[in-house]
Each structure stands twice: as C-alpha cells, then as structure tokens.
Design a protein around this motif. Structure first.
Motif, PDB file in Angstrom:
ATOM      1  N   TRP A 214       0.809  -1.218   0.000  1.00 44.83           N
ATOM      2  CA  TRP A 214       0.000   0.000   0.000  1.00 44.83           C
ATOM      3  C   TRP A 214       0.839   1.263   0.000  1.00 44.83           C
ATOM      4  N   ARG A 215       2.169   1.120  -0.052  1.00 46.89           N
ATOM      5  CA  ARG A 215       3.039   2.295  -0.040  1.00 46.89           C
ATOM      6  C   ARG A 215       4.113   2.161  -1.119  1.00 46.89           C
ATOM      7  N   PRO A 216       3.731   2.295  -2.378  1.00 49.57           N
ATOM      8  CA  PRO A 216       4.701   2.178  -3.476  1.00 49.57           C
ATOM      9  C   PRO A 216       5.741   3.290  -3.429  1.00 49.57           C
ATOM     10  N   PHE A 217       6.958   2.943  -3.835  1.00 42.09           N
ATOM     11  CA  PHE A 217       8.059   3.904  -3.826  1.00 42.09           C
ATOM     12  C   PHE A 217       8.370   4.349  -5.247  1.00 42.09           C
TER      13      PHE A 217
ATOM     14  N   ILE B 218       5.587   4.757 -18.855  1.00 38.07           N
ATOM     15  CA  ILE B 218       6.697   4.306 -18.012  1.00 38.07           C
ATOM     16  C   ILE B 218       6.092   3.583 -16.818  1.00 38.07           C
ATOM     17  N   ILE B 219       6.554   2.359 -16.589  1.00 35.57           N
ATOM     18  CA  ILE B 219       6.081   1.574 -15.449  1.00 35.57           C
ATOM     19  C   ILE B 219       7.219   1.480 -14.444  1.00 35.57           C
ATOM     20  N   TRP B 220       6.996   2.042 -13.276  1.00 35.73           N
ATOM     21  CA  TRP B 220       8.017   2.082 -12.228  1.00 35.73           C
ATOM     22  C   TRP B 220       7.879   0.838 -11.342  1.00 35.73           C
ATOM     23  N   CYS B 221       8.759  -0.121 -11.539  1.00 37.47           N
ATOM     24  CA  CYS B 221       8.801  -1.323 -10.691  1.00 37.47           C
ATOM     25  C   CYS B 221       9.924  -1.128  -9.683  1.00 37.47           C
ATOM     26  N   THR B 222       9.726  -0.153  -8.821  1.00 41.14           N
ATOM     27  CA  THR B 222      10.808   0.335  -7.967  1.00 41.14           C
ATOM     28  C   THR B 222      10.574   0.073  -6.488  1.00 41.14           C
ATOM     29  N   GLY B 223       9.708  -0.873  -6.194  1.00 40.60           N
ATOM     30  CA  GLY B 223       9.599  -1.341  -4.829  1.00 40.60           C
ATOM     31  C   GLY B 223       8.623  -0.566  -3.966  1.00 40.60           C
ATOM     32  N   PHE B 224       8.722  -0.846  -2.668  1.00 39.33           N
ATOM     33  CA  PHE B 224       7.753  -0.356  -1.697  1.00 39.33           C
ATOM     34  C   PHE B 224       8.455   0.026  -0.406  1.00 39.33           C
TER      35      PHE B 224
END
Length: 355
Positions: free
Chosen positions: A133-136, A278-284
């Motif tokens: 619930w808190r994407p970075f 752009i898809i940000w798969c940059t964690g949480f």
C-alpha cells in the motif's frame, strides 16, 4: 463504539492470518482488523499474470498446505486469494472488515487502536500491514515533464492496454523482470535497470530462497560469518515466463537513464528513447503510518525490533515486513515461524501481566 480484546492484529493478509492461527492455538482472545473489503490481502490487487516463485506445497501458511493448482507448477495470484479465503474460513479467524486503522496510541496499561469503525483497546498489538500500500517512486529529474502515462507496479494489470505502444519498464527486481516479460511480446519494450540484471539459476525457486534466508539468519544469530543470504544468489527468480523471454533475447536491459523528457527518457550521453508509458517497478516502503503516534521510527523509516517485538514498545510486534521482522517473513512460507514466535511472546507477556 469501544471494543476490548487481548490482542489486535492489524492487517488481514497472509501475515495477519498466520498470526491469527497461532494466537488461536494459544487460546488468546484476539481480533484481526482488515482494511480490505474481501479476503486475500494484496494478492487480489496484483497484475494478471503474476505467479508464485514456488510450488503450492512450499507456499503454505502454518497448519494448511496450499492445494496444487491444476495445470500450474507455480500457482497464480487468484489461486493464492482463494487459498487465503479458505484459510480464514477454515480456522474461523475473527476478521473485521473493512476496518481502516487510523492510529495506535499508548493508553496506560493498554494500547488504543483508533479506526474508522470505532476504538479497540488491547494488551498487545501485531502490525501486519505489509508494504503493497506504499509504493516507492525514485526522485528522477524531469518526471513531471513526461507527457505520457506513468504508473507503478501496483497499477499494472496486463499487457492488453499497452499493445503496440512504446513502454519503458524501470526496475531490475522480480516485479520488473516479470512485467517486462509480460510486455515483451506485445509492445515496443525498453527495460531499464540500475545495474545489470542478475538472474538466479533456473533451478532455484522460493524453496531454496527460504532455506538460504533461514541459514543466513541462523549464522548471524550464532555469530558466524554472514553468508550473504538471498542477495548472494541473484536478484531475479527465473520463473517460466521470465526464462522464456530471456532465452529469446527479449530481456536485454539498458542502464538507468538520467532524466525524463516530454516524449520519453534520456541517458547521460544524450541518447533518447521515446515512450508512451513508463512503469516504475521500484519497490515499496513498509506501511507504518498507523504507528506514528508511538514515535518508534528509526533509520530508513523502520522500527527497531528484536525478533518481531518493537524495542521501544514491548506490547507491539511487527510481522511480515521483511527480514528485519523475521527471515523471509514477507513470504507465504516464511511468515509462519515469526508469527509463532510473536504469538508466544505475547502469550508470555499476558500471562506475566496477570500474575
């Protein structure tokens, strides 16, 4: 309305259910408060093609093996949702939903849990809200200038909405690799990673990762040399779709760009790649805002723990946020052991308080 319970568990996903299983076995009075409308935790919000890293039998919560999924070695997210739903019913876990926790406060000998549905007072609290619930999103120059669509992992569902489009996927972890593989066949894909992608050996899955994480924790606890844990094996589990895309040469990653421009991304040498999305798969980051009133945050936004117990508040346990709250505790198979330890510590605390 005010309620009382010996223990309040915040979060009804896999970690909260594992905690509930062990609390029930110990005969404690507890309630699980879940902000979701239906069972399944974050698994009900993932992208369509997501599969587990491990076979069903090695992706189970305590007390109940996950059944196999017909035709799938690695179960998909919907199968996990069905499993968690059944698990909750099978053990008759007392889940209240939807209940959103607003804050946890000290209230003399009790902890007061304020929610949008009333107040609970408890002698102990387990926070098991995870990180979904808190994407970075990283600070990247020009992000506000990009005129296309930007979304995080949590907002991606399937390649259908991007067919034929130019898509940049940012991130060299498992989500980045899986989403890049998902898009590789239907889009003009650019995969961007901070460092060259590191794939685990094809025969390594979640079983080996759990064993490796556990061995590292045991070594550290015994004062032996750090084995490096999962990080020493690589970053990306080569699940079948990722392996297939990689072997076809569709997952050739480029280094991280230096900035965004209105129509795409630009590298330090001035080269550009046009993009529609752009898809940000940059964690949480861990979802801990409900614990702010306790003033326990330390470095990197974490709360210092001994095992799962908060150092600054012994009535609070944190479960399922990562290795800092138990080896592999953010996984289905890994959360059982720290959940058991948390329940036992709480039981001992309640017993001591009653004498």
């Amino acid at each position: 309305m005010t309620h009382t319970s010996q223990v309040v568990v915040i979060g009804g996903g896999q970690a909260g259910l594992a905690a509930g299983y062990h609390l029930r076995r110990l005969g404690l009075d507890f309630v699980i408060l879940d902000a979701q409308i239906t069972p399944g935790g974050a698994w009900q919000h993932t992208w369509d093609s997501l599969h587990l890293f491990s076979p069903a039998a090695y992706s189970s919560l305590p007390g109940r093996l996950m059944p196999t999924q017909i035709g799938e070695t690695y179960p998909d997210a919907q199968h996990v949702v069905e499993y968690l739903t059944d698990y909750e019913k099978r053990y008759e876990l007392p889940v209240e939903r939807p209940v959103r926790v607003l804050g946890v406060h000290r209230d003399g000998p009790l902890l007061r849990v304020e929610t949008d549905s009333g107040t609970w007072r408890a002698r102990a609290v387990i926070s098991a809200t995870g990180a979904w619930w808190r994407p970075f999103l990283p600070a990247v120059s020009g992000r506000a200038d990009f005129e296309g669509r930007q979304l995080h992992t949590v907002e991606y569902h399937s390649p259908d909405e991007f067919t034929g489009r130019r898509v940049v996927v940012v991130g060299g972890g498992n989500s980045g690799a899986q989403i890049a593989a998902d898009l590789a066949h239907a889009t003009q894909l650019t995969w961007v990673t901070q460092r060259p992608p590191s794939f685990l050996a094809d025969d390594i899955d979640g079983r080996a990762l759990f064993d490796t994480a556990t061995a590292r924790r045991r070594a550290l606890d015994e004062g032996r040399t750090d084995t490096g844990g999962v990080a020493s094996l690589g970053d990306i589990v080569a699940v079948p779709p990722v392996r297939a895309a990689r072997d076809r040469g569709l997952l050739a990653a480029r280094p991280m760009f230096s900035r965004l421009v209105p129509d795409g991304v630009e590298w330090a040498d001035g080269t550009r790649s046009e993009a529609d999305a752009i898809i940000w798969c940059t964690g949480f980051r861990p979802t801990l805002s409900h614990l702010t009133p306790l003033q326990l945050r330390g470095g990197r936004g974490r709360i210092a723990t001994e095992g799962t117990r908060a150092v600054g508040e012994p009535r609070l346990h944190l479960l399922g946020y990562g290795d800092w709250t138990g080896p592999a505790s953010a996984t289905l198979i890994g959360v059982g052991r720290p959940a058991r330890e948390a329940a036992r510590e709480i039981s001992a605390l309640l017993t001591a308080g009653a004498t």
